[in-house]
Design a protein around this motif. Structure first.
Motif, mmCIF file in Angstrom:
data_model
loop_
_atom_site.group_PDB
_atom_site.id
_atom_site.type_symbol
_atom_site.label_atom_id
_atom_site.label_comp_id
_atom_site.label_asym_id
_atom_site.label_seq_id
_atom_site.Cartn_x
_atom_site.Cartn_y
_atom_site.Cartn_z
ATOM 1 N N ASN A 195 0.851 -1.182 0.000
ATOM 2 C CA ASN A 195 0.000 0.000 0.000
ATOM 3 C C ASN A 195 0.890 1.237 0.000
ATOM 4 O O ASN A 195 1.846 1.316 0.770
ATOM 5 N N TYR A 196 0.551 2.187 -0.873
ATOM 6 C CA TYR A 196 1.412 3.364 -0.998
ATOM 7 C C TYR A 196 0.602 4.643 -0.935
ATOM 8 O O TYR A 196 -0.488 4.742 -1.484
ATOM 9 N N SER A 197 1.174 5.618 -0.258
ATOM 10 C CA SER A 197 0.569 6.948 -0.278
ATOM 11 C C SER A 197 1.657 7.983 -0.031
ATOM 12 O O SER A 197 2.717 7.676 0.519
ATOM 13 N N ARG A 198 1.397 9.218 -0.477
ATOM 14 C CA ARG A 198 2.307 10.313 -0.176
ATOM 15 C C ARG A 198 1.560 11.260 0.742
ATOM 16 O O ARG A 198 0.512 11.795 0.387
ATOM 17 N N ILE A 199 2.081 11.441 1.959
ATOM 18 C CA ILE A 199 1.402 12.294 2.929
ATOM 19 C C ILE A 199 2.369 13.366 3.400
ATOM 20 O O ILE A 199 3.414 13.060 3.966
ATOM 21 N N LYS A 200 2.028 14.614 3.128
ATOM 22 C CA LYS A 200 2.924 15.756 3.384
ATOM 23 C C LYS A 200 4.285 15.448 2.751
ATOM 24 O O LYS A 200 4.350 15.108 1.585
ATOM 25 N N SER A 201 5.341 15.487 3.536
ATOM 26 C CA SER A 201 6.666 15.272 2.928
ATOM 27 C C SER A 201 7.048 13.792 2.916
ATOM 28 O O SER A 201 8.135 13.433 2.472
ATOM 29 N N HIS A 202 6.148 12.945 3.387
ATOM 30 C CA HIS A 202 6.514 11.540 3.579
ATOM 31 C C HIS A 202 5.963 10.617 2.501
ATOM 32 O O HIS A 202 4.814 10.735 2.109
ATOM 33 N N LYS A 203 6.809 9.683 2.085
ATOM 34 C CA LYS A 203 6.312 8.569 1.286
ATOM 35 C C LYS A 203 6.035 7.427 2.275
ATOM 36 O O LYS A 203 6.876 7.118 3.121
ATOM 37 N N VAL A 204 4.858 6.835 2.158
ATOM 38 C CA VAL A 204 4.438 5.817 3.123
ATOM 39 C C VAL A 204 4.153 4.510 2.380
ATOM 40 O O VAL A 204 3.332 4.486 1.462
ATOM 41 N N TYR A 205 4.859 3.453 2.752
ATOM 42 C CA TYR A 205 4.643 2.145 2.141
ATOM 43 C C TYR A 205 4.305 1.129 3.237
ATOM 44 O O TYR A 205 5.027 1.034 4.236
ATOM 45 N N GLY A 206 3.255 0.389 3.026
ATOM 46 C CA GLY A 206 2.899 -0.646 4.000
ATOM 47 C C GLY A 206 2.746 -1.994 3.317
ATOM 48 O O GLY A 206 1.943 -2.154 2.411
ATOM 49 N N GLY A 207 3.530 -2.966 3.741
ATOM 50 C CA GLY A 207 3.389 -4.321 3.201
ATOM 51 C C GLY A 207 2.214 -5.012 3.853
ATOM 52 O O GLY A 207 1.884 -4.739 5.009
ATOM 53 N N GLU A 208 1.578 -5.880 3.116
ATOM 54 C CA GLU A 208 0.417 -6.586 3.657
ATOM 55 C C GLU A 208 0.437 -8.014 3.122
ATOM 56 O O GLU A 208 0.382 -8.228 1.921
ATOM 57 N N LEU A 209 0.545 -8.964 4.033
ATOM 58 C CA LEU A 209 0.599 -10.377 3.641
ATOM 59 C C LEU A 209 -0.815 -10.919 3.493
ATOM 60 O O LEU A 209 -1.671 -10.664 4.338
ATOM 61 N N LYS A 210 -1.048 -11.649 2.403
ATOM 62 C CA LYS A 210 -2.368 -12.243 2.193
ATOM 63 C C LYS A 210 -2.655 -13.256 3.298
ATOM 64 O O LYS A 210 -1.761 -14.012 3.706
ATOM 65 N N ILE A 211 -3.887 -13.263 3.768
ATOM 66 C CA ILE A 211 -4.247 -14.180 4.851
ATOM 67 C C ILE A 211 -4.038 -15.625 4.398
ATOM 68 O O ILE A 211 -4.438 -16.003 3.299
ATOM 69 N N GLY A 212 -3.388 -16.407 5.252
ATOM 70 C CA GLY A 212 -3.127 -17.804 4.924
ATOM 71 C C GLY A 212 -1.716 -18.045 4.428
ATOM 72 O O GLY A 212 -1.241 -19.171 4.418
#
Lengths: 275, 110
Positions: free
Chosen positions: A120-137
């Motif tokens: 998951n990616y977003s740019r918030i103010k001066s920050h680049k934000v990346y969040g990994g997400e593992l599929k359930i199972g």
């Protein structure tokens, strides 16, 4: 400068530290590598672009397979077995190393993409934000973490929210870190888990420092260990109801009166890293 | 009929192991020959997939019945595709579990 925030156990305060340090470093990229419980991004908003992450899974061509068991003998993860007279792949155990395909002399194995999770990616103010997400199972998100680390550009400041523990996914997460920030609670359980991660940072020869979270008047236990083992204590986050409430509403507590705690920790890390 | 039981020690007088894939031994009993054999579990120290290796072992021994306290998801998913029937073990020794099974006193799990 790349800071990895880690702890031996869940609920110690990794995400609290990681998001608030990011908040205080202008232009810093935030990576949530805790792909099994990716809640770090929630502090930055709720609108994200989602990219699929795939992993390679071997497929056996039964017409070509002569049941020689080369692939079965090769697989260290027991992801390929002899099942009712046929060679069978168990994707949940597969680490996508590709070895089975290499050892198959009959060319009976090819690889196909299987969905492992998302970034998951977003740019918030001066920050680049990346969040990994593992599929359930799915059992291991190491390849999602590898892809997350690729997002960091050279000379860019970044903060990594690591998975709990000291397993493969933590090792993957800290490999490029300039500094490992360890977070612990002042309890016996917290101390035992702290020892495990501190040992890991020593194996990787990383600079490390400690923050005691939920600190009251019982910090001796951990302080004694830190002193004896040359682990600098960078700061304390108080055991405070108001802080906990703000944090539970996914507020950055460093936007409130708690900012000095985090600023103090950050300044010490900067000194240690020398940047 | 071949009955397999994971056991803590060697032989029919051993108690049933608490684990399936990481048991130390398997007691394999043939009802027609009325005799049992003990096997070391060579997969007990595997880092991954001890359960699925156990399924391989059961199939290689032509097992019809597995008597066990529990079975993990990966092993179970495979066993459901086979003709092996799984029964819940009790707190007695292996020999008594076999007797109870033959008297239909054990619960069929799958």
């Amino acid at each position: 400068m790349q800071i990895a925030v880690l702890s031996g156990k869940g609920g110690a305060g990794k995400t609290l530290l990681a998001v608030n340090l990011t908040n205080l470093i202008e232009g810093a990229t935030f990576l949530d590598c805790d792909v099994e419980e990716p809640n770090g991004v929630l502090y930055f908003g709720n609108s994200f672009e989602k990219d699929n992450v795939y992993t390679k899974i071997p497929i056996i061509d039964n017409k070509r397979c002569i049941n020689c068991h080369s692939c079965i003998d090769f697989c260290r993860y027991n992801a390929i077995i002899d099942f009712l007279g046929k060679v069978k792949v168990l994707p949940s155990l597969c680490h996508s190393c590709g070895g089975c395909k290499l050892v198959c002399e009959e060319n009976a194995i090819h690889e196909e993409d299987e969905l492992l999770g998302w970034i998951n990616y977003s740019r918030i103010k001066s920050h680049k934000v990346y969040g990994g997400e593992l599929k359930i199972g799915k059992e291991t998100g190491v390849s999602i973490i590898a892809k997350l680390l690729d997002k960091i550009e050279v000379n860019e400041d970044s903060v990594i929210d690591c998975p709990p523990g000291n397993g493969c996914s933590v090792m993957e997460s800290i490999q490029n870190a300039d500094y490992c920030l360890l977070v612990s609670e002042p309890t016996i359980f917290g101390l035992e888990n702290l020892k495990m991660v501190y040992d890991l940072t020593k194996v990787y020869k990383k600079k490390a420092g400690l923050v005691i979270n939920k600190a009251v008047n019982n910090n001796d236990l951990i302080e004694k260990y830190a002193l004896k083992n040359n682990l600098p204590v960078l700061g304390y986050i108080p055991f405070d109801r108001e802080l906990a409430l703000l944090n539970s509403k996914s507020e950055m507590v460093s936007n409130f009166k708690y900012k000095p705690y985090f600023m103090n920790i950050l300044n010490q890390i900067r000194e240690e890293v020398g940047r | 009929m071949i009955i397999v039981i994971p056991t803590k020690d060697v032989g029919e007088k051993s108690f049933v192991s608490d684990q399936l894939g990481r048991t130390k031994f398997f007691y394999v009993y043939d009802t027609e020959a009325a005799s049992g054999r003990v096997f070391n579990n060579i997969s007990k120290n595997e880092n991954h997939g001890a359960g699925v290796k156990t399924v391989e072992f059961l199939l290689n021994r032509d097992a019809d019945i597995l008597i066990t306290p529990r079975v993990g998801k990966k092993a179970l998913d495979l066993l459901l595709e086979t003709n092996v029937k799984i029964y819940q073990s009790n707190a007695k020794i292996a020999k008594e579990n076999i007797k109870d099974f033959l008297n239909e006193d054990l619960e069929e799990l799958y």
